[in-house]
Design an enzyme around this catalytic site. Structure first.
Site, PDB file in Angstrom:
ATOM      1  N   GLY A 483       0.746  -1.170   0.168  1.00 38.86           N
ATOM      2  CA  GLY A 483       0.002  -0.116   0.153  1.00 38.86           C
ATOM      3  C   GLY A 483       0.897   1.264  -0.050  1.00 38.86           C
ATOM      4  O   GLY A 483       0.146   2.401   0.529  1.00 38.86           O
ATOM      5  N   SER A 522      11.814  -2.429   5.588  1.00 38.07           N
ATOM      6  CA  SER A 522      10.597  -1.473   6.137  1.00 38.07           C
ATOM      7  C   SER A 522      10.596  -0.168   5.868  1.00 38.07           C
ATOM      8  O   SER A 522      10.361   0.514   6.652  1.00 38.07           O
ATOM      9  CB  SER A 522      10.331  -1.796   7.654  1.00 38.07           C
ATOM     10  OG  SER A 522      10.245  -3.081   8.076  1.00 38.07           O
ATOM     11  N   GLU A 722       8.153  -5.171   8.610  1.00 42.98           N
ATOM     12  CA  GLU A 722       8.684  -6.548   9.093  1.00 42.98           C
ATOM     13  C   GLU A 722       8.585  -6.884  10.520  1.00 42.98           C
ATOM     14  O   GLU A 722       8.243  -7.921  10.990  1.00 42.98           O
ATOM     15  CB  GLU A 722      10.284  -6.482   8.882  1.00 42.98           C
ATOM     16  CG  GLU A 722      10.616  -6.332   7.303  1.00 42.98           C
ATOM     17  CD  GLU A 722      12.212  -6.148   7.152  1.00 42.98           C
ATOM     18  OE1 GLU A 722      12.756  -7.038   7.046  1.00 42.98           O
ATOM     19  OE2 GLU A 722      12.479  -4.589   7.473  1.00 42.98           O
TER      20      GLU A 722
END
Lengths: 766, 179
Positions: A483, A522, A722
């Site tokens: 997203g 991340s 993560e």
């Protein structure tokens, strides 16, 4: 005065969810190009063998076969960051995945049939399937391309790290615990199998790749090196990607193979893995054996940690070999610890090689560390929550490894899950004696502001506003289902005061988008978000100056709302689209466009692995309650309480999706998922025997975001992707041990292992 | 004919209703419904996740019942009603309530399982709408969360952890008019 946020923080669905939910999204599997051929790969029958000959003559005679290649037909470089991995293997096969030949044919069926007609003469040899055995002097050298950098011929990579005075801390310790932990192979099992469509244009010598890579710019460079062509002649387009989770960080042999087939035939070629091939030939979470010795002083403070890790590298080196970068962070810096000595090595074997997988070694490290913390607490007679709170990380701390915790929600995360899960008053028995209940705690530390493992951890953005007031964000970052495009669009909507539907995100084409490292660590919301905010600042300077000129006011301080620029002083307003038109049409004429490159403040670590490697750090804690059936050994996860320091919630709906999805991968890692191998062969290459969890296995997940508002993050946010799976297996293991009063040293905790542990416990009592 | 060339197989004519439209085609006996839908009718919304009936990504409805189209011989579709994800969306581009609920609930990440999930959920909603799940009265009771989980057991998802997919289904049942 702090501006009130209108879009950021709202539960906004993923921008293209409607396209995906209507079956209209085009994945790599759905691409059909005119004249396209279908590629298929012949892999070795034996994990370790001399390849005496490969005869493709019969395959070439099959009508519909256009091209067959072996290593003899191509002039290419090895791949992998160690350059130890030939694309097509020649002379020997070193693992079950090894690609010996590839076919391009008019149909999938013909391509598959052609593989059967290729005759390979093998001289089977004994393989080495155990990392310890590979370290023995008598073991053969497994990979022929290594540079001999290390003391043993089968060592692929080594990491050493230390801080503090280990010996002194050992002496100071009241209790010391030593354990060996064994971690399994887990695979990503993306719902879409690996795929690529390559289209080489032999007129202009350009290669177009429809690839699911997570790191298009690194991939472009790696592909060019492999194929000995110019990187700029390669254009990478990412179709909609059916799952990543780290699996697409490395470039895999099938990708340059597909490109070679296209280059040889001058036609587009597509390779799509079958599910069996996906299980056999796509990456895994690296298996490892962790020896951990840790101490605690009389008051419960952690004194030292000594770690030795042997990772089964498989036959070739992937990014998976570098997971100790992350693993050592958890050992050196999760909870305060005075001294740490860390050694890890990746050892070549004839097993399948790893890749990177969400968490990047951290679930393995956290499992070992959090298990030992429980044991230390038991030794001391201290409660397991108390020992964690006592040693929790704090804001302002600079760890032994040099990580700067400018914000830190570790303690708050722990306190939250301890309270919400009713940790001290949980039930210990099930509905009858057969069922035992337990609760387990674990926390985690992970990079939350990217990770500077390359010279740059940056991301570029080009932003433009059109004469109708619509905005296009051209970002270097990718979308792999998480997203990121939605979060970026929300930031632009927030800052520019325009509706979300007026924002387009372009992020799939290396010929168009600015440079970025890729989706990993991340980092996307943090790094790409900051990059976008930088571009917005620059573009606003231009817009403000034109608006002031048009309104004939001196002050160029404008608010952006309702598609308008509103003067902070006079309250005069002018429409955004009008300002853009006037930028284009009136003097001084210029484009409503701005570009920005964001580079996090993090540092590339020194040779001793010290330094502040990330822009910020994420923390989380989980408290998990399980019920164990002592008759069957089955572990049921009842409730998962998770608190995570996310910095700031940008979109609770998408955040929740990351948390829940990550946790369920963690539950699978804890309880059911293992790629079983015997003498180099994978025994369970299908969903029937590789046990991914289903909807029925979903426990209740209670999520409590902790907001620490990191000044480095966009709106204070940190990376989240993560973290949710990292402590899950550790907390489940702790809960199972708590329920049964025994120790689990291996994952996954299958019913067989539970029953065996119960049986061993009974025998010990006798 | 050379010995390696593929033999010409007998073709069979099948006629069925695909997303409300009657279609006829000639197929080989071994053709599975998934390949027919994707390769012949070019409806790419139905996904191939495993081709062995384990993952549910290829779920379509045959006479309203969810099946793994990768295991379903296309010849058996003769005379039947086949619905795929493309059949759910309205002509004006309006999402079906099942799709809308998945979108609004945040149940779509990579989306590769979503088509199959949507078809499975639709079949469950239809069952409850028409009362076929229990003999007797229609919709006296909404399915429990556990029943929804059980129903979706044949559809794997790697991204979402299922929570929001289950939420999406649950919300649909809670609505007055769930079709």
């Amino acid at each position: 005065m702090k501006k009130e946020l209108k879009v950021i923080g709202q539960p906004i669905p993923k921008q293209d969810a409607n396209i995906r939910a209507s079956g209209k999204a085009i994945y790599g599997h759905d691409i059909v190009l005119p004249g396209m051929l279908y590629g298929a790969i012949l892999r070795t029958e034996h994990p370790s063998a001399i390849i005496e000959s490969i005869d493709v003559s019969e395959a070439l005679k099959l009508p519909g076969v256009v091209c067959v290649i072996t290593a003899d037909d191509v002039d290419v470089n090895n791949i992998g960051y160690k350059r130890d991995h030939p694309i097509l293997k020649k002379g020997e096969a070193c693992c079950t995945r090894d690609e010996l030949a590839a076919v391009a044919a008019e149909t999938k069926a013909i391509a598959r049939q052609a593989l059967k007609l290729i005759k390979v003469k093998y001289k089977v040899r004994k393989g080495v399937y155990d990392a310890f055995e590979a370290l023995e002097d008598s073991a053969p050298q497994i990979n022929q391309f290594i540079t001999g950098k290390f003391e043993n011929k089968n060592i692929a990579e080594k990491f050493q790290y230390g801080h503090g005075n280990l010996e002194e801390e050992k002496k100071r310790s009241r209790h010391i615990i030593s354990r060996r932990f064994t971690l399994p192979r887990m695979t990503h099992a993306c719902m879409a199998t690996s795929n690529i469509t390559a289209s080489y244009n032999n007129l202009d010598k350009k290669l177009l790749l429809y690839s699911s890579t997570q790191v298009p710019f690194l991939y472009q460079r790696d592909m060019a090196h492999a194929l000995k062509i110019n990187p700029s002649d390669i254009r990478v387009i990412q179709p909609v990607i059916g799952g990543g989770f780290g699996s697409k960080l490395d470039m895999h042999p099938f990708e340059p193979i597909c490109a070679l087939l296209s280059m040889k035939t001058g036609r587009p070629v597509q390779i799509i893995y079958s599910r069996e091939e996906e299980f056999i030939a796509s990456p895994i979470r690296q298996p490892m054996i962790i020896d951990l010795t840790a101490g605690v002083d009389k008051d419960g403070h952690f004194t030292f940690r000594e770690i030795n890790i042997i990772k089964d590298n498989g036959a070739y080196t992937s990014w998976g070999a570098t997971t100790p970068f992350v693993i050592m962070q958890s050992f050196s810096s999760l909870y305060k610890v005075k001294a740490c000595s860390f050694n890890a090595m990746a050892v070549y074997t004839n097993n399948v090689f790893a890749g990177s997988f969400r968490g990047y070694g951290n679930p393995q490290a956290t499992f070992a560390l959090e298990r030992v913390i429980d044991l230390l607490a038991d030794e001391l007679g201290m409660d397991k929550a108390g020992i964690r709170l006592l040693n929790a990380n704090e804001k302002g701390e600079i760890t032994g490894q040099g990580l700067h915790y400018d914000t830190c929600g570790h303690k708050e995360c722990l306190e939250t899950v301890i309270e919400k899960s009713n940790y001290f008053n949980h039930k210990t028995s099930g509905k009858n004696d057969r069922y035992k209940r337990g609760i387990g705690l674990a926390s985690m530390l992970h990079v939350g502001g990217g990770a500077k493992i390359y010279r740059s951890d940056g991301c570029g953005t080009t932003l433009k506003i059109d004469p109708y007031g619509y905005c296009t964000i051209i970002t270097g970052s990718n979308e792999i289902g998480q997203g990121s495009e939605t979060v970026l669009a929300m930031m632009a909507a927030e800052e520019l005061g325009i509706e979300l539907k007026k924002i387009k995100v372009i992020n799939t084409d290396t010929d168009v988008k600015p440079w970025d490292v890729g989706v990993h660590a991340s980092r996307t919301s943090f790094v790409a978000g900051n990059s976008l905010l930088g571009a917005i600042r620059l573009l606003k300077e231009k817009l403000n100056s034109k608006a002031a000129q048009l309104l004939n006011i001196k002050d160029a301080d404008f608010e952006y709302a309702d598609n308008k620029l509103i003067s902070g002083k006079s309250g005069e307003r002018i429409a955004l689209d009008k300002v853009v038109r006037e930028m284009h049409f009136s003097e001084p004429n210029e484009l409503a466009i701005a570009s920005f490159f964001y580079e996090p403040s993090s540092k590339f670590q020194d040779k001793e692995f010290k330094g502040n490697v990330s822009g910020t750090y994420a923390f989380a804690a989980q408290s998990i309650e399980v019920e164990v059936d002592t008759y069957t050994g089955n572990v049921q996860v009842l409730d998962i309480y998770v608190a995570q320091d996310v910095g700031k919630v940008l979109n609770p709906l998408l955040l929740g999706g990351q948390i829940e999805g990550g946790i369920m991968q963690g539950v699978g890692y804890a309880l059911s998922e293992e790629l079983l191998m015997h003498e180099g062969r994978i025994l369970n290459p299908n969903f029937h025997n590789y046990k991914m969890l289903t909807a029925s296995d979903t426990p209740e997940i209670h999520f409590y975001p902790v907001e620490t508002h990191d000044k480095e993050g966009p709106y204070g946010a940190k990376g989240v992707g993560e973290a949710p799976l990292i402590p899950t297996a550790a907390a489940i293991a702790n809960a199972v041990c708590n329920a049964l009063g025994l120790e689990m040293l291996e994952l996954p905790i299958t019913p067989e292992k539970v029953l065996k542990a119960l049986d061993d416990k009974k025998k010990r009592k006798k | 004919m050379k010995k390696n060339s593929i033999k010409k197989e007998t073709l069979h004519e099948v006629t069925f209703t695909l997303n409300g439209k009657k279609v006829t085609c000639k197929i080989k006996g071994a053709t599975v419904l998934l390949d027919l839908i994707r390769d012949v009718f070019d409806l790419k919304g139905t996904k191939s996740g495993c081709n062995e009936g384990e993952c549910g990504a290829c779920t379509v409805l045959v006479n309203g019942a969810p099946v793994n189209s990768c295991l379903y011989l296309a010849i058996n579709a003769n005379g039947k009603q086949i619905e795929t994800i493309e059949g759910l969306i309205g002509h004006d581009g309006t999402l079906h309530p099942v799709q809308d609920s998945l979108v609004q609930s945040g149940a779509v990440q990579c989306g590769f399982c979503t088509s199959g999930m949507a078809m499975a959920i639709k079949s469950m909603v239809d069952l409850y709408e028409t009362g076929q799940h229990v003999p007797g009265d229609i919709r006296t009771e909404l399915p429990s969360r556990d029943e929804i989980k059980k129903y979706l057991e044949g559809n794997l998802c790697r991204c979402t952890g299922y929570v929001k997919i289950i939420d999406a289904a649950e919300k649909l049942f809670a609505k007055e008019d769930c079709r």
